[in-house]
Design an enzyme around this catalytic site. Structure first.
Site, PDB file in Angstrom:
ATOM      1  N   GLU A   1      -6.510  -7.897  -0.720  1.00 53.64           N
ATOM      2  CA  GLU A   1      -6.981  -7.841   0.658  1.00 53.64           C
ATOM      3  C   GLU A   1      -8.482  -7.577   0.683  1.00 53.64           C
ATOM      4  OE1 GLU A   1      -5.075  -5.170   3.362  1.00 53.64           O
ATOM      5  OE2 GLU A   1      -3.056  -5.642   2.643  1.00 53.64           O
TER       6      GLU A   1
ATOM      7  N   GLU B   1       0.819  -1.219   0.000  1.00 55.28           N
ATOM      8  CA  GLU B   1       0.000   0.000   0.000  1.00 55.28           C
ATOM      9  C   GLU B   1       0.853   1.269   0.000  1.00 55.28           C
ATOM     10  OE1 GLU B   1      -4.104  -1.632   2.112  1.00 55.28           O
ATOM     11  OE2 GLU B   1      -2.698  -0.449   3.322  1.00 55.28           O
TER      12      GLU B   1
END
Length: 676
Positions: free
Chosen positions: A301, A144
């Site tokens: 995710e 991320e």
């Protein structure tokens, strides 16, 4: 289909019985892949130059022995404390020009030579040791990416980036309109990144800083990948993106990634209702699928139950986990993965949802839900690699988003770009029409319908390509607050909507911003070309336009601009261009988009109408179509099929018409590919 989770075995080295139990539970859940090592730097290098890979050796060997695979992560998302103490330059400096202390994630400078050197050493050692390991099937680069650094190294790099872009200070000063507030620069050393202690109101500077941050982050990704590629050039690599994140222009990363992956955390069962959340989540799936031209992406995710960071951490209701997971597959995912496999025992994510709770066994609702997804994915193996080529594209451009957010007007109380995108997307989603979410630099030629809500910024050449798209027979839809500025946020001279003016056949004179609660009316003209009648409530934004070849389909009903055009169409070449001058409440877009679909015959997943809150999405391999019927309405529904012969992949039997969809229900149907 890959099914798995983020796994953090470094947290459990003192609990060998738990590590062994995890393998058993993974097989029970039909999990076949884990992302490992994401934040494991200290476990891999507890002291500078002292590497401890033995625990990872044992883990990957155990995976290989049990038919489980791994995406091996580079641990750059969180540096060890010894590094921060010995090399403080690796820590970020905030926009206030104060260097951070050690801690948190992504608290590191992408420009720092020391950090780049340490990352290269670590990644090379990982590749040397594991690139040929039978369990490792891909690289998970960092985690991320996000944030910026304002240290002197980044400031100097920004200056060099600007020098390379503009060449001369004269060109930069013009592009930034630096004569405003006497900001003209006479030496490159005078340039600084935006700061609350300095300047934040030069909009072109803000744009360039965000472009620089994207380029710097992408350069760091490539730097991370370089030693891995030297040793293993063929293994795929990805970097996981985030939902609705505007800190980076993700489209700049597309060519550098082998596969796109992203992290999805919808707020199911909130006040919007699951249909609204489902439509917004679908928009994001379509955005990420389109990044690499429709190639399947990875759901890297998601949560199998709840989160611990949203305002309300609501549990998923019955059947919701299966529906949410297969929604990603319906829009092009070939994986369903979770954060996290096992709940962390302490610290920030100890209460974040996981496949395995602190109780540590399979006798739990969430574990059963995850296992049901694993079973479903096994039945959908033939869907792997398929995709869809939509007839409809919506332009959602990150640089345009940056510029809109920074524009300072006409409604600082809320321009609502995100909500506008969602409102234009939802009628297509409800009709079961596949959509690509693209940037303004995309190739438009393969689409029948191109929608550009609030295209405030129009970069060089884009207006001309849209004009050619319409002339060649395409249907273009634009709205208020479009064609205002160029790529350096300089307003177009000669009249708005700038380079879209000829295509749309209108000229915008003024844009009226309405206070909350104020409304106007968009009244359909009798006998209009769309065949619509009545009126729609207009609110927030009303563009006052003149016709320059276009035809008025609706006019304003009140205020000093009553009777002026509120909705227009312009015939250009073999195509049409519509201009929606006012922001209108529903059912305007449902009616308007419905007529556009009738006119253009854009591809639908099924030919029959769908109940409210039920959508159909399509994937195809060229010979067979895979139709995903999904119910987000909160009520049970019956769907009439279109007379085509289907097979129900999840049930393993031929699908009869009608199809019964329970609450949060999903059916995956297969049919022979239709002729175009």
């Amino acid at each position: 289909m890959l099914h798995g989770a983020d796994y953090n075995p470094e947290q459990w080295q003192r609990y060998p019985d738990i590590l062994a139990e995890d393998i058993r539970l993974m097989k029970l859940a039909r999990a076949n892949v884990m992302s490992v090592g994401i934040f494991a730097w200290t476990a891999l290098e507890p002291e500078e130059g002292a590497f401890t890979f033995e625990w990872l050796d044992r883990l990957l060997d155990s995976f290989a022995a049990n038919g489980i695979y791994a995406f091996l992560a580079t641990p750059s998302g969180a540096r060890p404390a010894w590094m921060s103490r010995k090399y403080p330059e690796v820590l970020r400096v905030g926009a206030n020009r104060v260097r951070n202390l050690h801690g948190f994630r992504h608290n590191h400078c992408y420009t720092s030579p020391v950090y780049r050197e340490k990352v290269s050493i670590m990644n090379r050692k990982l590749a040397e040791r594991y690139a040929k390991h039978p369990a490792v099937i891909g690289w998970h680069i960092s985690n991320e990416y996000g944030g910026d650094c304002h240290c002197e190294l980044c400031r100097d790099a920004f200056r060099e980036w600007l020098r390379a872009k503009y060449g001369t200070l004269e060109a930069l000063n013009h592009a930034w309109w630096a004569s405003f507030w006497s900001h003209t620069f006479t030496d490159w050393s005078q340039l600084e990144p935006p700061s609350p202690r300095g300047e934040t109101q030069v909009h072109a500077m803000n744009l360039d800083w965000r472009r620089f941050v994207t380029d710097r982050t992408l350069d760091f990704y490539k730097h991370e990948l370089a030693p891995i590629r030297e040793l293993e050039p063929d293994m795929p690599a990805t970097a996981n993106f985030m939902e609705d994140f505007d800190g980076l222009d993700y489209r700049k990363f597309a060519d550098a990634l082998d596969v796109v992956s992203w992290d999805s955390y919808p707020t199911w069962h909130d006040r919007q209702g699951d249909a609204a959340v489902g439509a917004w989540t679908a928009f994001n799936h379509d955005f990420y699928r389109a990044l690499k031209g429709g190639r399947p992406f990875m759901l890297m995710e998601s949560t199998p139950s709840n989160t611990n960071w949203q305002p309300v951490s609501k549990l998923k209701g019955e059947n919701m986990h299966l529906l949410a997971s297969l929604q990603a597959v319906a829009h092009g995912a070939d994986t369903v993965q979770y954060f996290q496999w096992r709940k962390s025992r302490g610290a920030s994510e100890k209460l974040h949802g996981a496949v395995v709770d602190h109780a540590g066994h399979e006798h739990a609702r969430v574990f059963r839900d995850v296992a049901s997804v694993g079973e479903a994915l096994e039945k959908l193996a033939e869907v792997v690699g398929t995709s869809v080529k939509p007839d409809v594209a919506i332009i959602h451009d990150t640089e345009n988003r940056w510029a809109v957010q920074d524009a300072q007007g006409p409604r600082n109380a809320g321009l609502h770009l995100k909500e506008t995108m969602q409102s234009f997307y939802r009628p297509f989603w409800e009709a079961g029409v596949p959509v690509d979410i693209v940037g303004m630099d995309a190739d438009f030629s393969g689409y029948k319908v191109l929608v550009a809500p609030m295209l405030y910024m129009v970069r060089s050449g884009v207006g001309e390509r849209i004009e050619r798209f319409v002339e060649a027979g395409g249907t273009f839809v634009a709205t208020y607050w479009s064609g205002i500025a160029d790529e350096t946020d300089l307003c177009f001279l000669g009249g708005f909507p700038g380079p879209l003016r000829k295509t749309l056949g209108i000229r915008s004179e003024e844009l009226d911003a309405l206070h909350d609660g104020q409304t106007n009316e968009a009244k359909l003209v009798d006998g209009n070309a769309l065949g619509l009648s009545g009126s729609y409530e207009a609110y927030e934004l009303c563009d006052l336009i003149h016709l320059e070849g276009a035809e008025a389909l609706a006019v304003y009903g009140s205020d000093f601009y009553a009777g002026r055009p509120a909705l227009t169409v312009n015939n250009l070449g073999r195509g049409k261009a519509y201009y929606v001058a006012s922001r209108n409440k529903e059912p305007f877009l449902a009616d308007f988009i419905g007529r556009i679909l009738e006119e253009t015959g854009a591809l639908r997943a099924i030919g029959s109408a769908l109940p409210a809150g039920v959508t159909a999405q399509l994937r195809t391999d060229g010979e067979s179509d895979y139709v995903f019927l999904m119910n987000f309405s909160g009520e049970a529904h019956t769907v009439e099929l279109d007379g085509v012969s289907y097979a129900d992949l999840l049930a393993g039997v031929p699908a009869a018409s009608p199809i019964e969809l329970e609450i949060s229900g999903i059916r995956v149907l297969k049919r022979a590919r239709r002729a175009e």
